[in-house]
Design a protein around this motif. Sequence first.
Motif, short mmCIF file in Angstrom:
data_model
loop_
_atom_site.label_atom_id
_atom_site.label_comp_id
_atom_site.label_asym_id
_atom_site.label_seq_id
_atom_site.Cartn_x
_atom_site.Cartn_y
_atom_site.Cartn_z
N LYS A 126 50.88 33.10 67.33
CA LYS A 126 49.64 33.84 67.13
C LYS A 126 49.48 34.92 68.19
CE LYS A 126 46.55 30.85 64.63
NZ LYS A 126 45.16 30.46 64.54
N GLU A 185 46.89 37.86 67.28
CA GLU A 185 45.71 37.11 66.89
C GLU A 185 45.10 36.33 68.06
OE1 GLU A 185 46.81 34.60 63.65
OE2 GLU A 185 47.68 36.25 62.51
N ALA A 186 45.86 36.14 69.13
CA ALA A 186 45.40 35.40 70.30
C ALA A 186 45.74 36.20 71.55
CB ALA A 186 46.04 34.02 70.36
N SER A 193 41.87 34.01 68.60
CA SER A 193 41.98 32.61 68.21
C SER A 193 42.88 31.90 69.23
CB SER A 193 42.52 32.56 66.79
OG SER A 193 43.36 31.50 66.57
#
Length: 133
Positions: free
Chosen positions: A97, A102-103, A56
């Motif tokens: 993140k 998540e990233a 993300s």
Amino acid sequence: MPPPPISPDGPGQVPYGYPGGYGYPSQPSYGGGAHGPQSQGAGAYYGWPGMTPVPSNGLGTAGLVIGIISAVVFCLWPIAILLGIMAVVFGMIGRGKAHRGEATNPGQALAGIICGAAGIVLGLVMIAFLIAT
């Protein structure tokens, strides 16, 4: 539509959508057989091997783009300060993140924070310049 041809060594992996039968032998699913214990019930299904969630990266990229815009349009000081604040916030969320995994773009998020801070400082310098003149 006829099924695809079978190689001399056997059918290999059955194409998606072709169940056992129609000339194809049944193969065990990922939840049972040689791939994993089937006797443990529905909880033994491990999912598709090798599938990872899509990163993300949107907030880090948005922070970078908005930070660059805020630094470029510093002459429009109200817009530059507002965009700079947004870039810092988006960059910090994107950096968090990336820290959680998540990233995958911590560098872009950090550049967004830096460009946003530069846009805020340039906007404040522009205000000071306007007040001084």
